[in-house]
Every structure is written in C-alpha cells, then in structure tokens.
Design an enzyme around this catalytic site. Structure first.
Site: not given
Lengths: 512, 478
Positions: A36, A294, A429-430
């Site tokens: 633990d 941007d 992502g783009m």
C-alpha cells in the site's frame, strides 16, 4: 460495489501523504498492508525525487490482523522519531487498515509521550473523501495544530510584515505542474511588490506555520487544496484570502485586482492597472495570439473540457472568452464541488457534466465529435481512439506532467503555455486532416520489396509456419532487425527453412 | 583453526529475518502480466480505491482501450455489510459477461476482502453456475503475500481447474476419442495441441518414452517456445504449460504427472499440484542464466533417466558469447534489497558471472521449494571462491540503506522507490521490477539479463569523467 476501469482521483491517504511529504522534516507512518506504500514509488519516479520519500509503512500482516498492532505502530513511530528527528510524524491508515478500527488516536497519544517531535493522526474518512479532499483537510489540520500550539506557548507573532506580503497555499508534491505554478506566482508577486511570507506546504517547515499570520493575505490558487486552510485562517486570525485562479489573461487580471483591493483595505496604496495593461498587451503573447490570424481560424471550433474544478473551469473561460472557441461540454470529476463548477462555467458552455465515470465522458465525447479535447490522460486516450487531438490540462498526474523544463499553467507565462497547448492541439489536428485530404506525405503501401525479402528469396530461404508465428510474437519495432539477422544467420549456416528453433539459435549466436 | 580461517566462506548460508518494514509491490500487480498472458481471461480485483489507484499509477498500467481487467471497488455500504456481496458481484460479473464474454473470470481477493471476511470461495461456485462462466478465486492480498507471489495465488487456484485425463477425454469429440483409445495415454496428452504441431512432432526425432511433464509459471510466449524446444532437444516432451495462452487450453494434470516450476515464487502452486493433484514435483534450480538453465534441464533429464546431451558445451558456448558483458561486472559487488523473489536465482547467476553478492534481501524464503536453488548458490559461491551472502528475509529498508552506505556496493538491485535516491548518492542501481518483466529464462536470454545488469554500470561509466557523481547537497540523515 462499483465496476471501475479508471480513477480520476486517488484514495484519501495519498492526499494526506502529499501534504505530509511536501513539508520539510515531516515523516509519515502508514498503518497499511504490504504494497500500500506505492506513494513512495510515485514520488520517487514521477517527481524524480533525490531524497528518500519520508514515508514508512508499519506493515499490517496476518499477525497484526489476528492480534492487533499492539506495540508495532507505536514502536515504529518512536523509532522514526529517533532515526530522523522529524518535527512532526503524521500517522495515516489506508482504506484497508481503517476498517480494522484500531485505536490509532491512542497509539498516537502513547507514541507522543516517547517522541521528541509532534505526532498527529490524520483525521479523514477513507471511504467518504478522495485524495483531493483529504489533502485539503490534512493541511488544515496541521495548520490548526501548530497555530493552537503556538497560541498556547504564547509564541504567535504579533502584527504584519512591514511590506505587503502573502502566503501561497496549496502547493504540494505530486500536484499537476505545481512546482512550475509556484515559481510563476513567486515571480508575479515580486513584480507586484508583494513579499512571499510562506509557501504552504511545499518546502515549508511546520515550525514556520505560526508565522503565517504575519502575511497580509492568503492566496489560494487551487480549488482542490488550500481553501479549508484559508477559511480557517480567516476565522481564526481574520486573514483575508484571494481564491481566484490566475489562469488565463482575464482571470490573472481579476486575481491581481482582487489582491489590490485586499491590500488597499489594509492601508496600502497600490494600483496594478498599469502593470496588468503592460503585461496583457505587450509582455504576454497570449492576448496578441487572441487577436492574431492564427486564432481567427479557431473561431467557433468545438471543444470539450474535462478535469478537476480548478483547471477545467479556468480552461473553459480561456477557450470561450479569450479564443472564441465553442465549448460544447465542460465537465469535472470533483463531484463534491459541482455547485461551484456550474456557477463558474455555466455561461461559457453548452452543457455541464459532473461525473467520475470515464465511460460516460468518453461516450459523450464520441457523440459530440469536438475538434479538440482538453482533459486528463484518460480523455487523451479517448481522443486517440476517436482520432481527436487532446491537450492534457489536469490531474491525475502522469510522468508527462513533470517536465524538466518550465511549464506553468498560471500567471502570464502560464497563459503563453496554454496558448501553445491549444494551438498545437488544434493545428496538429488540422494537419492530420489535411494529410488525410491530400493523401499524406507517405504512401501507405510499401511498393518495393524489402532488402531482406529479396535476399531471402535469392538464397532460397523460407520461413516455416512456426518460425513465422514466433517472429510475429516479437515486438514490431525490432521485428525487421530480428528477421534480417535471422536470415543472415540461416544463410551462413546453410539452413533452408527457418523454424522457431533457428530463430532462437540465431538470437543466441548473434544476439538477433 | 588456522586452516578453517583460511577458507573464505562460512560453512552454510546465513538466514536472517528483519522487521519487514520494506517496500515492494502489492501482489495484485500480477494482474498486469497475467491478463496479457491468458488471452481469454478477465481479472476482477475486488478491493478499494487504494488497490485501483495502485494498478493505474504505480504499475504504470493504465486501463485503457478494451481492458480485460477492472476493479470491483468496495464502497462504504459494502464494508458495513449493508449490501449483499453475492448480488453485487453478480451484477458486476453479468456486466463483464455482456461486454467482454471472457472464458474465465478471475476474482482477485485483496486485503480488504480478507479483513471483512468476504467469502469469495463460497460465492464463486454459485455464481459460476448461475452465469455459466468459470470463476477462479485467488487471494492475492498484501497481508500474506508480496509482489510476484500474486501470480502464485492465481496459478495455485487455476491448478485445481486443470482437467484430469478422464475429463479431457470426455470433452473430446467421439472420433478423436477413438483414436485416443487406440493410441494410449501418450497420444491423449497431445489432444490440446493444434493439428499442425502434431504433424511437426511426428516428423521429428521421437521423444523418449517418459511420464507426462507439465511446466508451471507465467512467462512470455517466446520463453514458452524456447524452453519447450530446449527440452525437445533432450527428447523430452512438454505436455502443457500452466497457464496456457487460453484458459480453455489449461493443461491436463493427473496423478503421477511430473511438474516443474520455471519461477522461484511459485511454492503454493507447487504444493497444490503435489497435494491436490498428486503430481510429482521436480525440484530444480530455476532456468535463469546458462548455469541455472543447464541445472534445470539436467535435473528434469535425471528424473526421467535420460542422459542429457551436450549441456556442458552449450553452457560454455553461452558464457563465451557474453564475455564482453562479463568483463564489465567481474570482480564487482552487488546488493539485493529484495523485491520480486527472483533474488536467489539472480544472485547465483551473478556469482557465477564473477560478482560478489553482499546481501540478498528477499520478501519471503521458501527453503523447501527453493532448496535446489539455494544449494546451487552455495556450490557456486564455493566454486567461485566468494563469501556466502547473508540472506535477509522480510528486510528493513532503513537498515539496508545504512548497510549500503557502509558497503558501497557497485550495484544495488532495488525496488522503484529507492532507485533515484540511491543514484543521487552516487550508487548504481537497477530496478528489480525489470527482471520481473524482461525475458530472462533459458540459455538464449543470458545476454538480456546481462544487458540489464550492466546498463547502469555502462551508463555511469559514460558519465564518470563529468564530475557529478553525487547530486545531493549533504548526506541525508537516513
């Protein structure tokens, strides 16, 4: 019983141990079964701590179960008191040992008779609170203990520091980017001409607690750890506190203005407007990013935010107010703080989700199909599955949250870092999307045969079924190398058919 | 007297037992490798948030896509017995059956189920009958066991589920059964295998006629293949492995079968196979390092009255092939703090490599199951002329660190909690847990063990001229 695949917050004793081991010269004793005490591993591995974690487990085994701890816990406390001479020893059970209902308070009392330092039993219910709540409570308990002690001894200092000063409360070991935030807040305070009286509990001595009252106010940047202590100090010593999280340009300004009010109420004459303006428009890049072309391309993009109360709420505000991103879902796993969270983010998002069930959040993300996620490690993996980029903004902590370089989330540098995180999440992502659209840089099919395949065919080499099956078991990233080396070995040995045996013989011979 | 003093080693191994204030992983960590090994299984850990957070964090195993293990998290109402355990477990297992449909659900009992005396063994048969999926119960709790012993509890429980010859025959289609009858017992044992493998077997050199042999211990598939092939070279057929890749392929185990363990932490499994399944245990050193592998094979051969072929040359060849690594560690000292119960085998191997072992910490020492390994360790020390190491069972980490600072070993093999602090004090360390997960068995993996052992030495050799050996300001008051 609950079927759980993932936990957003740890058990209570982790919170207690985070507080105890954040202080200098405090030792914690766990009353716990073997294994633990993995807190020690987390601290040593994630924080890359150079010192031995000041936590020792007093092991609960079959004997203890049958006969009770008897002297064991007391002996371990007294022993540690002699060995390390800590100012304070904190005793904590875990979920498991708390069921034993041993009289730990009595152990503490007995141990303190034979100890030079103080001994304290962490007062938390291990089945009702989680790591974060326990951390908040333990810090308050320790502060209360030492203030009471100082009051009794008449050592509470009178009056305030000459110059405006602050205690920064809630910085702990194993916190999400805590050490970076702490450095950033120290810098910010210095720029505002405010002395840092104490940082609690990270790096502080418990003997310094009595001096907390010398500060003009307390700053509590996190919702999770610190508010109970700040509230206690307000009641006990009448100290005001500021609990606005300085994350993002707007909230950082609001936090600084709140500090200004608190200081001026106590007779200072400060005006931070010029500083805020200078930082916002010319020093920090975050405000400029919001105006830049941007960021224009991010307008109206959909995002889901999920995390602890502090980071999720701050992130929602930044995305919605400062970047014009459409937050379709804002969520937190801090169920006990649901009301506050809803009040904070209600006007900036379409939907609120308060849940500890990662499946529920994953399903909702899948339905909403956002352009980006800002969440925990779990949401990052959900994003991976759904092919949605994710920036990690909140605990549970991961080795990635302990970068060696400087990565604060708070203050003006924090705002810059968040911009980077948001921008990279979306643009990557783009980029992926464009690659898909134009067919990408790389052709997906390998058009020419590999060197080894040609060579194998020429040499009349063949892989037997079991050889191939064995080859498939080898991890992909080394498989090519193993295949080439094995074929080379087979050629040298004049073996025509590569079986599993040949594969392993090659491994032995050439370390393939 | 003077003669006796000239002997560098005491006559026998010295055993000690300390306070037990030491750090190791919880035995439920076995879930992390067993669920991967047994591909049609589902592991349900019945415990608290503490257990779950451990699996998620300390083990670095995050429960992501398509998990085949989960927590049954006990909440306050479970602890105070306000809820019915049977109904709760039924609800969870039905949902697992619906979502994953595994061939077996393994219930992992924890410290908490021990303390609240949840009768898992009593509940399982009823639920198994009701939902129609076998439920195996293992008590991998930290009250009784340490780290790798978790695997022992699971395998011991599974050993009882291995079919007998009769049961296996009853399961087979009639046509195969006919064939089996005519082919006798030997043929029957091959039934669990795939068709093509049988063809391969038929073509190759015939095996010696020996009683069936089952090996136990969870090792990665490449190790299974290597060890099986290694024994095949001696004409010994491995009839099955416990565990197999699929729960449905559990090996046939019956009275008179021979069994041999591949790992030193499987004493309960060995006992279960002997007492409950009437198997005969082959007590051998463990096949770690070329010396151990050779001893293991030779022992199995000797039990079957088979003359082992070419073992000496094979061992020598392996040693020769790793000479570049041996050069690095020869004459160096090593200290085991004690973590995964592989310590004795590794210490024996490293002694043979030319290292001096200063102390072997070990969570638990089963002197009977490890007897052959202990004897080989003693023999190796005598042959290499190194002093016999002290073996400390249930060590006290604080005391050990004091000793380490006195002895200043060249290498400390330790659990994860102490590695960084020791490195910061200029002491080379290797995580013991890496030996748990790396492929270290058999002749062919000798290089892999040495790669691990020498890495800290090689790394720090690279850094030694830079002058930053100690990275703490003063010796901590440990």
């Amino acid at each position: 019983m609950k079927l759980a695949y993932w936990m957003y917050a740890g058990p209570a004793h982790i919170g207690t141990l985070r507080i105890a081991s954040s202080f200098k010269n405090v030792h914690a004793i766990m009353h716990a079964p073997l294994g633990d005490d993995y807190f020690n591993v987390m601290r040593s591995m994630l924080e890359r701590e150079r010192d031995f974690t000041p936590v020792t487990a007093s092991i609960v085994d079959r004997n203890v179960l049958a006969r009770g701890s008897q002297e064991k816990v007391v002996d371990n406390i007294v022993r540690k008191d002699k060995e390390e001479q800590p100012d304070l020893i904190v005793l904590t059970p875990t979920c498991t040992s708390s069921i034993l209902q041993e009289d730990l308070a009595n152990f503490v009392q007995r141990a303190s008779l034979d100890s030079q330092g103080d001994v304290l039993l962490a007062d938390v219910n291990h089945y009702r609170v989680n790591e974060l709540q326990a951390a908040d409570r333990t810090l308050q308990q320790i502060v209360q203990f030492y203030l009471a002690k100082a009051r009794k001894q008449g050592t509470l200092p009178e009056g305030k520091t000459e110059k405006p000063s602050v205690n920064i409360i809630g910085m702990t070991t194993l916190g999400f980017h805590n050490n970076h935030d702490c450095r950033e807040l120290r810098t910010l305070m210095a720029q505002l001409g405010i002395e840092v009286n104490l940082v609690m509990p990270e790096g502080a001595l418990v003997t310094q607690i009595k001096d907390m009252g010398r500060a003009w106010f307390n700053l509590v940047p996190y919702r999770e750890v610190g508010p109970l202590t700040a509230e206690y100090l307000k009641e006990e010593l009448g100290m005001p506190y500021v609990d606005i999280t300085p994350m993002g340009i707007v909230e950082t300004a609001r936090c600084i203005r709140a500090i200004q009010t608190v200081l001026n109420d106590q007779g200072a004459d400060v005006n931070y407007d010029a500083f805020i303006d200078e930082q916002t428009r010319f020093v920090s890049q975050a405000a400029w990013f919001s105006r830049s072309i941007d960021c224009q391309n991010l307008t109206g993009k959909k995002a889901v935010v999920f995390g602890d109360s502090t980071h999720a709420a701050a992130m929602v505000k930044i995305l919605a107010r400062e970047m014009g991103i459409h937050v379709v879902l804002a969520g937190t796993y801090c169920k006990y703080d649901a009301e506050w969270f809803a009040a904070e983010v209600g006007e900036y998002c379409d939907e609120i989700l308060v849940s500890e069930d990662n499946g529920e959040i994953g399903d909702r993300i899948a339905q909403l199909e956002p352009a980006a996620i800002f969440g925990t490690q779990m949401e990052r993996h959900v994003g991976k599955r759904l092919d949605i980029p994710c920036g990690v903004i909140a605990a549970p902590i991961h080795i990635q949250n302990f970068p060696v370089g400087y990565r604060p989330f708070m203050g003006y540098e924090g705002a810059n870092q968040i911009v980077d995180l948001v921008y990279n999440s979306f643009t990557l992502g783009m980029e992926d999307h464009l690659l898909e659209f134009f067919g990408g840089h790389d052709t997906k099919e390998i058009l020419t045969k590999t060197m080894s395949a040609d060579a194998a065919v020429e040499a009349g080499l063949g892989w037997s079924a079991d050889g191939l099956a064995e080859l498939q078991k080898i991890p992909g990233f080394v498989r090519g190398k193993v295949k080439r080396n094995t074929e080379k070995f087979a050629r040298e040995q004049g073996v025509a058919s590569i079986t599993a045996e040949v594969l392993y013989a090659a491994k032995e011979a050439v370390g393939a | 007297m003077t003669l006796a003093q000239a002997q560098p080693q005491p006559s026998a191994l010295e055993f000690d037992c300390d306070t037990g204030n030491y750090h190791t992983f919880c035995p439920i960590s076995c879930v992390a490798w067993l669920y991967q090994k047994i591909e049609d299984s589902f592991f349900l850990v019945i415990g608290t948030k503490t257990c779950g957070y451990f699996l998620q964090n300390a083990m670095g195993v995050m429960i992501f896509a398509e998990p085949r293990y989960a927590m049954a998290e006990l909440e306050e109402a479970d602890i105070s017995a306000q809820l019915n355990d049977y109904e709760e477990l039924k609800r969870l297992c039905e949902s697992i059956k619906r979502d994953r449909n595994p061939s077996v659900i393994v219930w992992i009992g924890t410290c908490t189920t021990e303390i609240i005396k949840m009768d898992l063994e009593g509940l399982a048969p009823r639920l198994e009958a009701e939902i129609g999926i076998p439920i195996v119960v293992a008590r991998a709790n930290g009250l009784d066991y340490a780290f790798t012993q978790g695997e022992d509890t699971v395998l011991a429980a599974m050993a009882q589920r291995c079919p007998t010859v009769e049961e296996a025959a009853a399961k087979q289609p009639a046509a195969v059964k006919e064939e089996a009858k005519s082919g006798g017992i030997q043929k029957l044992l091959g039934l669990g295998r795939k068709k093509e493998e049988e063809v391969v077997v038929a073509e190759d050199t015939p095996y010696h006629d020996h009683p069936p042999l089952v090996l136990f211990g969870s090792v990665p598939d490449p190790i299974v293949t290597q060890m099986t092939l290694e024994l095949k070279k001696q004409g010994i057929k491995v009839d099955g492995w416990l565990p197999a890749k699929l729960y449905t392929d559990l090996p046939v185990v019956d009275e008179g079968y021979y069994v041999a363990g591949i790992n030193p932490f499987l004493s309960r499994t060995a006992t279960t196979l002997m007492r409950r399944r009437k198997c005969k245990l082959i007590g051998a050193p463990f096949p770690i390092g070329p010396d151990g592998t050779r001893a293991w094979i030779e022992k199995i051969c000797s039990v079957f009255n088979i003359e082992p072929q070419g073992m000496e040359e094979r061992e020598a060849k392996i040693w020769e092939s790793v000479e570049d690594y041996l050069e690095i560690i020869r004459g160096k000292s090593v200290y085991f703090m004690g973590d995964n119960l592989l310590e004795i085998s590794l210490a024996r191997f490293l002694t043979r490599c030319g290292m001096t072992v200063q102390e072997i910490g070990i969570p638990y020492m089963d002197k009977r199951y490890q007897a052959a390994e202990l004897a080989l360790l003693e023999k190796t020390c005598n042959e290499m002329g190194t002093p016999l190491p002290k073996i400390t069972e249930k060590p006290d980490n604080y005391n050990q660190i004091q000793r380490i600072q006195e002895l200043h070993p060249d290498l400390v093999i330790t659990g994860m909690a102490h590695a960084n602090p020791l490195e910061a004090r200029g002491i080379n360390t290797k995580w013991s847990v890496e030996f748990t997960f790396a492929q270290i068995h058999g002749f062919g993996n000798t290089r892999d063990i040495l790669e691990l052992v020498t890495r800290p030495l090689r790394r720090n050799n690279n850094l030694k001229d830079l002058g930053w050996e100690k990275l703490v300001k003063e010796e901590a008051k440990v």
